[in-house]
Design an enzyme around this catalytic site. Sequence first.
Site, short mmCIF file in Angstrom:
data_model
loop_
_atom_site.label_atom_id
_atom_site.label_comp_id
_atom_site.label_asym_id
_atom_site.label_seq_id
_atom_site.Cartn_x
_atom_site.Cartn_y
_atom_site.Cartn_z
N GLY A 78 0.83 -1.20 0.00
CA GLY A 78 0.00 0.00 0.00
C GLY A 78 0.86 1.24 0.00
N GLY A 80 0.87 5.69 1.30
CA GLY A 80 0.24 6.81 1.98
C GLY A 80 0.84 8.11 1.49
CB SER A 83 6.04 5.87 3.64
OG SER A 83 4.87 5.44 4.32
CB VAL A 85 3.64 -0.14 3.16
CG1 VAL A 85 3.93 -1.33 4.08
CG2 VAL A 85 3.40 1.12 3.97
CE LYS A 101 4.77 3.91 7.34
NZ LYS A 101 4.03 4.67 8.38
CG ASP A 202 -7.31 8.44 13.81
OD1 ASP A 202 -8.52 8.39 14.12
OD2 ASP A 202 -6.91 8.34 12.64
#
Length: 220
Positions: A78, A80, A83, A85, A101, A202
């Site tokens: 994945g 973000g 970064s 991953v 990452k 969070d």
Amino acid sequence: MPPRKVGGLAVNAALEQMNLAAGGNGLDDTLANMGSTMSTGGVSISRTRGLTVDGASLPEGGRGSLRREDIELEGVLGSGACSVVRLARDRRDRDRRYAVKIFNVFEEAKRHQLVKEVRMLFELDCCALVSFHGAYLDDGGKVGVVLDFMDAGALEDVLRRRAAALPPGAAPGVPELVCASICYQTFWGLAYLHYEQRLHRDIKPGNILCGFQIFNPTSM
């Protein structure tokens, strides 16, 4: 103060949400000797000497000592804002997998996030948080941060898969004992962060990671 070990099961926190200061001299530091070492914000990652934070290092062969030559990168898991991953496999134990990452340190926002995450991972040591296995400098200004691979995914995905697999008319959710175990592990991780005067802002199923093969069955 050296990191303190707290026992318990595992719960992975969304690391980028922890309220940590970058420390050092900030992002105006020079990326020194980029061929063999990256140094910024008090964090130094060397191809030969490994990771140091404010001049301190982790014990050789212990937590956080994994090097680039110890792992073999595989597919992308994945990405973000800061970064990408990738899945990685331990060359010494082919059954052991990691999530790596990868940050581009030439981009200021990504470098800032890298410094925050490495500082946090370096200082915290609790089996209710995702385990830190090392950080390395790669070609092209890339830094890899090696973490546990939580192969069951986020709790949010686990709940969604369970709901989809239930027969018509079956009660949704998870059994009470399973829910109690997840809550226990989550609270254990939060208690450790509270003890270390850290804040996770969070908490939600999407930020609680679960694993089958990992030593830490659930992680924040």
